[in-house]
Design a protein around this motif. Structure first.
Motif, PDB file in Angstrom:
ATOM      1  N   ALA A  14      65.962  35.314  41.305  1.00  0.00           N
ATOM      2  CA  ALA A  14      65.937  34.107  40.484  1.00  0.00           C
ATOM      3  C   ALA A  14      67.278  34.020  39.768  1.00  0.00           C
ATOM      4  N   GLN A  18      67.533  28.927  35.811  1.00  0.00           N
ATOM      5  CA  GLN A  18      66.328  28.396  36.434  1.00  0.00           C
ATOM      6  C   GLN A  18      65.041  28.994  35.871  1.00  0.00           C
ATOM      7  N   THR A  19      65.172  30.013  35.021  1.00  0.00           N
ATOM      8  CA  THR A  19      63.966  30.681  34.527  1.00  0.00           C
ATOM      9  C   THR A  19      63.921  30.861  33.014  1.00  0.00           C
ATOM     10  N   THR A  77      68.306  38.846  39.088  1.00  0.00           N
ATOM     11  CA  THR A  77      68.456  37.642  38.293  1.00  0.00           C
ATOM     12  C   THR A  77      69.892  37.606  37.777  1.00  0.00           C
ATOM     13  N   TRP A 410      62.872  34.386  47.452  1.00  0.00           N
ATOM     14  CA  TRP A 410      63.021  33.371  46.420  1.00  0.00           C
ATOM     15  C   TRP A 410      61.659  32.687  46.332  1.00  0.00           C
ATOM     16  N   THR A 411      60.901  32.915  45.269  1.00  0.00           N
ATOM     17  CA  THR A 411      61.243  33.610  44.061  1.00  0.00           C
ATOM     18  C   THR A 411      59.975  34.276  43.544  1.00  0.00           C
ATOM     19  N   CYS A 415      60.048  28.303  39.883  1.00  0.00           N
ATOM     20  CA  CYS A 415      61.155  28.069  38.947  1.00  0.00           C
ATOM     21  C   CYS A 415      61.703  26.663  39.074  1.00  0.00           C
ATOM     22  N   GLY A 427      57.290  30.409  44.436  1.00  0.00           N
ATOM     23  CA  GLY A 427      56.975  31.702  43.841  1.00  0.00           C
ATOM     24  C   GLY A 427      55.785  32.431  44.428  1.00  0.00           C
TER      25      GLY A 427
END
Length: 457
Positions: A14, A18-19, A77, A410-411, A415, A427
């Motif tokens: 990630a 984006q998170t 990440t 991914w992921t 996200c 996810g």
């Protein structure tokens, strides 16, 4: 049964923007995404901007627990440059506390953090100076890398400099998908060169820091596939490989920019401005490993009426629509697992069999709530099949001697995805945006736990 090595890295990938969420809180300054959303929110899917994303800033302890529950032993990440150094110079101590706690929590749960430095999130203070068009960005990035190694080098032993540098070059300076949405191939080449030199100087800073560990770069690389074996199509394939794959992979691993790429750029009046000493720096600062993001193949053919000199990449190659393709209809991307075997052999034969890993692979699907069972779990059998097909090809490449050490999806949790927001979900865990970002495991997460538990399937 397909079995992988005992020390194989199983995980997910990630990025900070984006998170994390908290995009303008806790000392973080604005990035191009924050500013673009402020200026043009209508460009973003359902007005979904970078403000909250998946709220990992608050929920990382739960996330780390959930990583462990599905058998992950590693996670990639990124650090937000604008969070760590909000003005490019001043260290944000709250960011240091957050990242150290997050990384230590992973380590405490037996999950190795692989930390990336740049994932499309240009700080606004640097964008105002011209961003990657400005040579100053090279030394600014090297300073940021130096600070990151100093602050987290005792915890992190696998670093990467950039994620998919071709994407911020292409999307920002050729296709208009990312800010500043310029369409200018000459500028794109200069941005690409400065990005390469920023990577090189970050590697140099890593070597000087003497922190324990290894450093690499994450690239979306694969051999292009030509429509036919006629000379024009093969030249299109070569041009695509030079611009999209070898432009970063050759310098990163072999320490040199391909002569054929220099010739191609020179012939089309696209050579970037360089500085004396750059060639030596590239040669001396190669990487320890490569991450490869793979989603879809590149299929090309010769352009029909190209401009000369080239004004855009489609003067050098154009996409070829393979009639036998299998498509993910939600992204419009071809599903072609066989390319992972071809990548494995390419890395073995053309790049010194350097250690590498699949740093991203995944399948984005819209409206996944359609697939909920009576217990409220999303039965994403399509994702399980996708992973199996790709792992079969990866395993085949490893059996042939390719030096691959891991596979990341991914992921981990659904996200935020730039202009697309949450349109497509990727996810192992779903995220309920209307219910305090509640995480719920999907069927693929349970399958992943079983698969990693026996190190194969």
């Amino acid at each position: 049964m397909i079995k992988f090595p005992d020390d194989f890295l199983w995980g997910a990938a990630a990025s900070a923007p984006q998170t994390e969420g908290h995009s303008l809180l806790n000392g973080k300054s604005a990035t191009t995404w924050d500013k673009w959303f402020e200026m043009n929110p209508e460009k973003f899917n359902q007005d979904q901007g970078p403000k909250d994303t998946s709220n990992t800033y608050e929920m990382y302890p739960e996330d780390v627990e959930n990583m462990k529950k599905i058998g992950m032993n590693s996670y990639r990440t990124s650090i937000s440059w604008a969070r760590l150094l909000p003005d490019g110079k001043t260290l944000n101590t709250e960011a240091v506390t957050f990242y150290r706690s997050y990384f230590q929590d992973m380590l405490n749960h037996g999950i190795e953090p692989i930390i990336n430095l740049f994932h499309f999130d240009m700080p606004w203070w640097l964008m105002e100076k011209g961003g990657w068009e400005n040579r100053e960005s090279v030394t600014d990035f090297a300073y940021y890398a130096k600070i990151a190694f100093e602050q987290f080098g005792d915890l992190i032993h696998k670093w990467t400099t950039f994620n998919e540098p071709i994407v911020h070059i292409e999307c920002g300076y050729l296709l208009g998908f990312h800010y500043p949405a310029i369409v200018d191939m000459k500028k794109a080449i200069q941005v690409g060169y400065h990005t390469l030199m920023a990577h090189v100087l970050a590697v140099q800073e890593f070597r000087k820091s003497q922190v324990k560990g290894k450093i690499g770069i994450i690239l979306n690389v694969l051999p292009a596939y030509s429509r036919s074996d006629n000379p024009e199509d093969l030249q299109a394939k070569k041009n695509s490989d030079l611009l999209n794959t070898r432009s970063f992979l050759d310098p990163a691993v072999l320490g040199m920019i391909p002569d054929d790429l220099v010739t191609l750029l020179k012939d089309n009046q696209l050579l970037p401005v360089v500085e004396s000493g750059d060639k030596k720096l590239i040669h001396e600062n190669t990487v320890d490993f490569i991450g490869i993001n793979y989603y879809q193949p590149t299929r090309v053919q010769a352009p029909v009426n190209p401009n000369y000199p080239a004004k855009m990449p489609d003067d050098l190659y154009v996409p070829y629509d393979w009639p036998d393709k299998k498509i993910n209809p939600y992204r419009g991307w071809e599903i072609y697992p066989q390319a992972l075997y071809d990548i494995a052999i390419m890395m073995r034969d053309q790049y010194k069999n350097i250690p590498w890993y699949v740093s991203e692979n995944g399948m984005g699907v819209a409206d996944e709530a359609r697939f909920k069972n009576n217990q409220g779990m999303i039965e994403d059998n399509y994702r399980i099949d996708f992973i199996k097909e790709h792992l079969e090809q990866l395993h085949k490449g490893m059996e042939a001697g390719s030096n691959c050490f891991g596979y990341h999806m991914w992921t981990f949790v659904d996200c935020w995805s730039w202009l697309n927001g949450y349109r497509n979900r990727y996810g192992f865990y779903s995220v309920d945006l209307d219910n305090d970002f509640k995480r719920t495991v999907k069927k693929s997460g349970l399958w992943f736990k079983q698969m990693t538990g026996q190190n194969g399937f």
